[in-house]
Design an enzyme around this catalytic site. Structure first.
Site, PDB file in Angstrom:
ATOM      1  N   GLY A  12      -5.018  -9.931  -9.384  1.00  0.00           N
ATOM      2  CA  GLY A  12      -4.368 -10.535  -8.448  1.00  0.00           C
ATOM      3  C   GLY A  12      -2.874 -11.309  -8.989  1.00  0.00           C
ATOM      4  O   GLY A  12      -2.680 -12.516  -8.562  1.00  0.00           O
ATOM      5  N   ARG A  65     -15.842   3.382   6.135  1.00  0.00           N
ATOM      6  CA  ARG A  65     -14.670   2.898   5.932  1.00  0.00           C
ATOM      7  C   ARG A  65     -14.237   1.925   7.136  1.00  0.00           C
ATOM      8  O   ARG A  65     -13.525   0.956   7.034  1.00  0.00           O
ATOM      9  CB  ARG A  65     -13.673   3.728   5.556  1.00  0.00           C
ATOM     10  CG  ARG A  65     -12.207   3.207   5.403  1.00  0.00           C
ATOM     11  CD  ARG A  65     -11.391   4.237   4.577  1.00  0.00           C
ATOM     12  NE  ARG A  65     -11.080   5.291   5.435  1.00  0.00           N
ATOM     13  CZ  ARG A  65      -9.831   5.975   5.439  1.00  0.00           C
ATOM     14  NH1 ARG A  65      -8.964   5.587   4.747  1.00  0.00           N
ATOM     15  NH2 ARG A  65      -9.722   6.979   6.247  1.00  0.00           N
ATOM     16  N   LEU A  93      -6.412   2.101   3.459  1.00  0.00           N
ATOM     17  CA  LEU A  93      -6.796   1.538   4.849  1.00  0.00           C
ATOM     18  C   LEU A  93      -6.739   2.651   5.594  1.00  0.00           C
ATOM     19  O   LEU A  93      -6.098   3.720   5.753  1.00  0.00           O
ATOM     20  CB  LEU A  93      -5.684   0.632   5.286  1.00  0.00           C
ATOM     21  CG  LEU A  93      -5.128  -0.396   4.073  1.00  0.00           C
ATOM     22  CD1 LEU A  93      -4.142  -1.314   4.981  1.00  0.00           C
ATOM     23  CD2 LEU A  93      -6.200  -1.295   3.801  1.00  0.00           C
ATOM     24  N   HIS A 109       3.571  -0.636  -5.606  1.00  0.00           N
ATOM     25  CA  HIS A 109       3.088   0.548  -6.452  1.00  0.00           C
ATOM     26  C   HIS A 109       3.700   0.572  -7.825  1.00  0.00           C
ATOM     27  O   HIS A 109       5.132   0.479  -7.782  1.00  0.00           O
ATOM     28  CB  HIS A 109       3.039   1.947  -5.815  1.00  0.00           C
ATOM     29  CG  HIS A 109       2.397   3.110  -6.441  1.00  0.00           C
ATOM     30  ND1 HIS A 109       1.267   3.369  -6.573  1.00  0.00           N
ATOM     31  CD2 HIS A 109       3.005   4.159  -7.038  1.00  0.00           C
ATOM     32  CE1 HIS A 109       0.796   4.301  -7.414  1.00  0.00           C
ATOM     33  NE2 HIS A 109       2.057   4.717  -7.767  1.00  0.00           N
ATOM     34  N   ASP A 141       1.429   3.346   5.564  1.00  0.00           N
ATOM     35  CA  ASP A 141       1.125   4.021   6.556  1.00  0.00           C
ATOM     36  C   ASP A 141      -0.202   4.690   6.099  1.00  0.00           C
ATOM     37  O   ASP A 141      -0.921   4.388   5.411  1.00  0.00           O
ATOM     38  CB  ASP A 141       2.077   4.944   6.998  1.00  0.00           C
ATOM     39  CG  ASP A 141       2.654   5.894   6.025  1.00  0.00           C
ATOM     40  OD1 ASP A 141       1.687   6.165   4.751  1.00  0.00           O
ATOM     41  OD2 ASP A 141       3.356   6.926   5.936  1.00  0.00           O
ATOM     42  N   GLU A 142      -0.637   5.521   6.961  1.00  0.00           N
ATOM     43  CA  GLU A 142      -1.898   6.105   6.935  1.00  0.00           C
ATOM     44  C   GLU A 142      -1.930   7.027   5.443  1.00  0.00           C
ATOM     45  O   GLU A 142      -3.178   7.470   5.054  1.00  0.00           O
ATOM     46  CB  GLU A 142      -2.358   7.069   8.085  1.00  0.00           C
ATOM     47  CG  GLU A 142      -2.508   6.063   9.299  1.00  0.00           C
ATOM     48  CD  GLU A 142      -2.598   6.832  10.741  1.00  0.00           C
ATOM     49  OE1 GLU A 142      -2.876   7.910  10.790  1.00  0.00           O
ATOM     50  OE2 GLU A 142      -2.311   5.977  11.713  1.00  0.00           O
TER      51      GLU A 142
HETATM   52  C1  GRF Z   1      -0.374  -3.644  -9.868  1.00  0.00           C
HETATM   53  O1  GRF Z   1       0.122  -2.757 -10.976  1.00  0.00           O
HETATM   54  C2  GRF Z   1      -0.046  -3.056  -8.714  1.00  0.00           C
HETATM   55  O2  GRF Z   1       1.146  -2.259  -8.467  1.00  0.00           O
HETATM   56  C3  GRF Z   1      -0.893  -1.997  -8.543  1.00  0.00           C
HETATM   57  O3  GRF Z   1      -2.147  -2.567  -9.049  1.00  0.00           O
HETATM   58  C4  GRF Z   1      -1.791  -3.713  -9.928  1.00  0.00           C
HETATM   59  C5  GRF Z   1      -2.402  -4.864  -9.624  1.00  0.00           C
HETATM   60  O4  GRF Z   1      -2.215  -6.169 -10.436  1.00  0.00           O
HETATM   61  N1  GRF Z   1      -1.171  -1.536  -7.141  1.00  0.00           N
HETATM   62  P1  GRF Z   1      -2.533  -7.368 -10.198  1.00  0.00           P
HETATM   63  O5  GRF Z   1      -3.903  -7.486  -9.389  1.00  0.00           O
HETATM   64  O6  GRF Z   1      -1.789  -7.950  -9.031  1.00  0.00           O
HETATM   65  O7  GRF Z   1      -2.380  -8.175 -11.227  1.00  0.00           O
END
Ligand code: GRF
Length: 200
Positions: A12, A65, A93, A109, A141-142
């Site tokens: 987080g 899901r 999602l 990402h 998106d999907e």
């Molecule tokens: C981050 O590297 C983010 O880019 C990826 O997962 C990681 C999450 O880290 N999608 P955090 O939980 O925000 O510390």
């Protein structure tokens, strides 16, 4: 008032960065309404509580899901969320979730998309031998790690870099990149032309 819901599965740290920025007034006219985790043991949950943000845990419980997602959507709708931020949320999602929030779901990402989609993007970058990686905030998106790009920032890959070292340097940049993207959405006035997000 833009009400933000943040979905997490783990640490987080991006959630904390967004929440602090919102609470410090770096994102205009917005509020973090709820943090939702699909994992009851996610360390991010306590961090959200410590920041005074409401939390909810919605585990998959072996359901399809779509049912899991429908419960998360109902939590978000209850809290009148109008922007959803995926922050280390480790699930794709369902189309019905995406349709509930058209162009109102963001993801971060840890690569310069479209390179290195999916898991372990930093290790993929090191293994491939690229000299520059970075991070991307995009609309969801999907398809996995696919929607229109809002902000990208580069991070150099150093000689002798490991996946761990690169991940740590990208993570620092992720926090500022995610805040910048959320601020841009809060400031409004963007349009999407094909795959291109035109801001301002
Ligand atoms: C981050 O590297 C983010 O880019 C990826 O997962 C990681 C999450 O880290 N999608 P955090 O939980 O925000 O510390």
């Amino acid at each position: 008032m833009m009400r933000i819901g943040i979905l997490i599965s783990g640490r987080g740290s991006n959630m904390v960065a967004i929440t602090k920025a919102v609470q410090e007034g770096q994102v205009p006219d917005s509020e973090v309404a709820v943090v939702v985790s699909d994992k009851s043991a996610a360390p991010g949950l306590e961090k959200a509580s410590a920041l005074g943000v409401e939390t909810a845990v919605v585990t998959r419980k072996g359901r399809p899901r779509e049912e899991h997602d429908a419960e998360i959507v109902s939590v978000l709708k209850d809290k009148q969320v109008d922007l959803v931020c995926l922050a280390g949320y480790m699930r794709l999602l369902s189309p019905s979730f995406v349709r509930e929030f058209p162009n109102r779901i963001l993801n971060i990402h840890p690569s310069l998309l479209p390179s290195f989609k999916g898991l372990d993007a930093q290790k993929q970058a090191v293994d491939y031998g690229v000299k520059v990686s970075g991070c991307t905030v995009h609309f969801v998106d999907e398809e996995l790690d696919h929607g229109a790009i809002i902000v990208q920032k580069p991070v150099p890959v150093l000689d002798g870099d490991t996946a761990e070292g690169l991940s740590a340097r990208i993570l620092e940049i992720e926090h500022e990149t995610y805040v910048e993207a959320v601020r841009k959405i809060a400031e409004g006035g963007f349009r999407i032309e094909g795959r291109r997000v035109v801001l301002g």
